[in-house]
Structures are given as C-alpha cells and as structure tokens.
Scaffold this active site. Structure first.
Site, PDB file in Angstrom:
ATOM      1  N   CYS A 140      10.903  11.770   4.256  1.00  0.00           N
ATOM      2  CA  CYS A 140      10.150  12.879   4.742  1.00  0.00           C
ATOM      3  C   CYS A 140       8.744  12.833   4.725  1.00  0.00           C
ATOM      4  O   CYS A 140       8.207  12.188   3.711  1.00  0.00           O
ATOM      5  CB  CYS A 140      10.498  14.151   4.137  1.00  0.00           C
ATOM      6  SG  CYS A 140       9.634  15.681   4.984  1.00  0.00           S
TER       7      CYS A 140
ATOM      8  N   HIS B  61      17.456  17.353  10.718  1.00  0.00           N
ATOM      9  CA  HIS B  61      16.366  17.350   9.690  1.00  0.00           C
ATOM     10  C   HIS B  61      15.003  18.218  10.012  1.00  0.00           C
ATOM     11  O   HIS B  61      14.565  19.114   9.132  1.00  0.00           O
ATOM     12  CB  HIS B  61      15.986  15.814   9.284  1.00  0.00           C
ATOM     13  CG  HIS B  61      14.709  15.534   8.492  1.00  0.00           C
ATOM     14  ND1 HIS B  61      14.864  14.863   7.389  1.00  0.00           N
ATOM     15  CD2 HIS B  61      13.369  16.004   8.702  1.00  0.00           C
ATOM     16  CE1 HIS B  61      13.716  14.823   6.704  1.00  0.00           C
ATOM     17  NE2 HIS B  61      12.888  15.349   7.359  1.00  0.00           N
ATOM     18  N   GLU B  62      14.672  18.227  11.410  1.00  0.00           N
ATOM     19  CA  GLU B  62      13.504  19.184  11.890  1.00  0.00           C
ATOM     20  C   GLU B  62      13.998  20.513  11.877  1.00  0.00           C
ATOM     21  O   GLU B  62      13.049  21.244  11.365  1.00  0.00           O
ATOM     22  CB  GLU B  62      13.069  18.502  13.168  1.00  0.00           C
ATOM     23  CG  GLU B  62      12.878  17.172  13.562  1.00  0.00           C
ATOM     24  CD  GLU B  62      12.028  16.586  12.192  1.00  0.00           C
ATOM     25  OE1 GLU B  62      12.138  15.395  11.825  1.00  0.00           O
ATOM     26  OE2 GLU B  62      11.174  17.244  11.565  1.00  0.00           O
TER      27      GLU B  62
ATOM     28  N   HIS C 279      13.444  22.022   8.429  1.00  0.00           N
ATOM     29  CA  HIS C 279      11.942  22.334   7.979  1.00  0.00           C
ATOM     30  C   HIS C 279      11.648  23.688   8.590  1.00  0.00           C
ATOM     31  O   HIS C 279      10.924  24.681   7.964  1.00  0.00           O
ATOM     32  CB  HIS C 279      11.138  21.375   8.591  1.00  0.00           C
ATOM     33  CG  HIS C 279      10.831  20.153   7.895  1.00  0.00           C
ATOM     34  ND1 HIS C 279      10.651  19.937   6.577  1.00  0.00           N
ATOM     35  CD2 HIS C 279      11.043  18.829   8.088  1.00  0.00           C
ATOM     36  CE1 HIS C 279      10.383  19.061   6.155  1.00  0.00           C
ATOM     37  NE2 HIS C 279      10.729  18.067   7.154  1.00  0.00           N
TER      38      HIS C 279
HETATM   39  C1  LIG Z   1      15.176   7.608  10.395  1.00  0.00           C
HETATM   40  C2  LIG Z   1      13.619   7.300  10.810  1.00  0.00           C
HETATM   41  N1  LIG Z   1      12.621   7.951   9.958  1.00  0.00           N
HETATM   42  C3  LIG Z   1      11.586   7.501  10.195  1.00  0.00           C
HETATM   43  N2  LIG Z   1      10.411   8.227   9.581  1.00  0.00           N
HETATM   44  N3  LIG Z   1      10.513   9.398   8.935  1.00  0.00           N
HETATM   45  C4  LIG Z   1      10.822  10.505   9.848  1.00  0.00           C
HETATM   46  O1  LIG Z   1      10.758  10.471  10.952  1.00  0.00           O
HETATM   47  C5  LIG Z   1      11.108  11.960   9.143  1.00  0.00           C
HETATM   48  C6  LIG Z   1      12.138  12.528   9.912  1.00  0.00           C
HETATM   49  C7  LIG Z   1      13.527  11.561   9.759  1.00  0.00           C
HETATM   50  C8  LIG Z   1      13.891  11.307   8.433  1.00  0.00           C
HETATM   51  C9  LIG Z   1      15.544  11.035   8.722  1.00  0.00           C
HETATM   52  C10 LIG Z   1      15.969  11.712   9.806  1.00  0.00           C
HETATM   53  C11 LIG Z   1      14.748  12.329  10.403  1.00  0.00           C
HETATM   54  C12 LIG Z   1       9.904  12.675   9.637  1.00  0.00           C
HETATM   55  N4  LIG Z   1      10.056  14.319   8.910  1.00  0.00           N
HETATM   56  O2  LIG Z   1       9.753  14.225   7.794  1.00  0.00           O
HETATM   57  C13 LIG Z   1       9.806  14.960   9.966  1.00  0.00           C
HETATM   58  O3  LIG Z   1      10.353  16.126   9.451  1.00  0.00           O
HETATM   59  C14 LIG Z   1      11.089   6.517  11.028  1.00  0.00           C
HETATM   60  F1  LIG Z   1       9.855   6.066  11.177  1.00  0.00           F
HETATM   61  C15 LIG Z   1      12.077   5.845  11.723  1.00  0.00           C
HETATM   62  N5  LIG Z   1      11.894   4.913  12.645  1.00  0.00           N
HETATM   63  C16 LIG Z   1      12.970   4.359  13.527  1.00  0.00           C
HETATM   64  C17 LIG Z   1      12.385   3.903  14.763  1.00  0.00           C
HETATM   65  N6  LIG Z   1      11.142   3.176  14.739  1.00  0.00           N
HETATM   66  C18 LIG Z   1      10.716   3.225  16.366  1.00  0.00           C
HETATM   67  C19 LIG Z   1       9.334   1.987  16.004  1.00  0.00           C
HETATM   68  O4  LIG Z   1       8.344   2.564  15.347  1.00  0.00           O
HETATM   69  C20 LIG Z   1       8.771   3.097  13.816  1.00  0.00           C
HETATM   70  C21 LIG Z   1      10.078   3.803  13.951  1.00  0.00           C
HETATM   71  C22 LIG Z   1      10.723   4.070  12.315  1.00  0.00           C
HETATM   72  N7  LIG Z   1      13.369   6.137  11.418  1.00  0.00           N
HETATM   73 NI    NI Z   2      10.679  16.028   7.062  1.00  0.00          NI
END
Ligand SMILES: Cc1nc(NNC(=O)[C@H](CC2CCCC2)CN(O)CO)c(F)c(N2CCN3CCOC[C@@H]3C2)n1
Ligand code: NI
Length: 186
Positions: free
Chosen positions: A113, A156-157, A160
C-alpha cells in the site's frame, strides 16, 4: 500534481475513517481531483516520470490516501502485454460492490500500500469476481464486472473508502493460510 508527499501514511487517522459520499452531479473540484489521481497513477507507471518525481508505482489510489475523505478511487491497471490498452482504467465515484463471488482470489506476492512504508507479508483473500456500480467523471452510472487482478485492485481501493487496510485481512496466526476456496492468481 500529486506526489508521494501528498500521500498520508498509516497512523494518520484519516486512513481509518469512512469516506463521505460525493454529491452527484459531481462538481468541477471533484472532477479535477479524480483526474489528478488518475494522472498520479499514469505518472507512477512511467519509468522516466516515476524516477523524476520519485513516485512509488501504483495501480490504484483512493481519495482518503491524499487526505480527502470522499468516496473516490482511481484505478489504472495496464495490460502487461499490450501497454496501450489497459485492462481497466477509470475514476470510481461512490463505488458499490453489487455482487461478489464466494470464490476468493489472492495475489501470490501478497499486497502492499502506498500508505504503508513497510512490508506486511501474507495472503489477502478477496472475492475473485465482483460487479461494481459507480458514477464516472462524466456523471454516467457504470456497471462493471471485474475478475481476478482487477477485482483485487478495486476491492483494495474500496476498502480504503471504508477505513480498511489490506493487512486487516491477513490471518494473524498463519499469514499464508489459504482456505480451499481461495485461488492464488498467477
Ligand atoms: C499489484 C500492484 N501494486 C502496485 N503498487 N501498489 C498499489 O498499486 C497499491 C494498490 C494495490 C496493492 C495490491 C492491490 C492493489 C496502491 N494503494 O495503496 C492504493 O490504495 C504496483 F505498482 C503494481 N504494478 C503492476 C503494473 N505495473 C505496470 C508498469 O508500472 C509499474 C506497475 C507495477 N502492481
Ligand atoms: Ni492502498
């Protein structure tokens, strides 16, 4: 533009509050906020921009994470194969989960997160399939079926918006406990 400084971290009370419903039709301020949240996600996934602005990569962002107690979440889930057409990308205003499968799914890597500056190992079992209803930035009501990875991100969102953090779902005795109806997504 939104940067990591705007994202509040665990311990901040706003992360444990229930966000308020957004008035429909949405105001210009709400539209601007939603667009800024989406821009953050797109920037955070761009190698140059994420480096330039020191952004942690994200596929979702909820308004409470930038200390806005409103039921708004941006989701931008790229298709890891063709970069141009994301699997699901939208700004969700007042999202509601209308239907959810009994079957569960979890990311094999666990979850993280942007508001949590530490690793919290363990599986987060979520509904494998969900049907959500929300208002988009054009005031159109959308009804969307999501499964697997995009279903996990949206849940997940929405958590929040209700003051729930991903680690609230992790089994304390055995963080990697998987019951029979939970599938690990590859
Ligand atoms: C799974 C993932 N979680 C990343 N981060 N965490 C987040 O998004 C948190 C939200 C996610 C955590 C688990 C489920 C939802 C943010 N949260 O706290 C919002 O509430 C990533 F960054 C990521 N990816 C995959 C796709 N990729 C494309 C190219 O660029 C990099 C990117 C990396 N996949
Ligand atoms: Ni989060």
């Amino acid at each position: 533009m939104i940067t990591m400084e705007d994202i509040i971290r665990e311990g901040h009370p706003a992360l444990r509050q229930r966000a308020k419903k957004v008035e429909i039709p949405i105001s210009q301020d709400v539209k601007d906020l939603g667009q800024e949240m989406m821009t953050f996600l797109v920037n955070s996934q761009d190698p140059e921009l994420s480096e330039k602005y020191d952004l942690r990569a994200g596929v979702g962002l909820a308004a409470p994470q930038i200390d806005q107690g409103l039921r708004i979440a941006a989701v931008h889930i790229p298709d890891e194969y063709e970069d141009d057409s994301p699997i699901f990308s939208d700004v969700l205003i007042n999202p509601i989960i209308k239907r959810q499968s009994v079957k569960k799914a979890a990311l094999p890597t666990g979850e993280g997160c942007l508001s949590v500056d530490r690793e919290v190992p363990g599986y987060v079992a979520r509904s494998k399939r969900i049907t959500i209803e929300y208002t988009d930035l054009n005031n159109q009501v959308q009804k969307v079926k999501l499964n697997d990875y995009s279903a996990v991100v949206v849940q997940h969102e929405i958590d929040h918006l209700n003051g729930i953090m991903f680690y609230d779902h992790i089994n304390e005795e055995d963080p990697f406990y998987l019951d029979s109806d939970t599938e690990l997504l590859e």
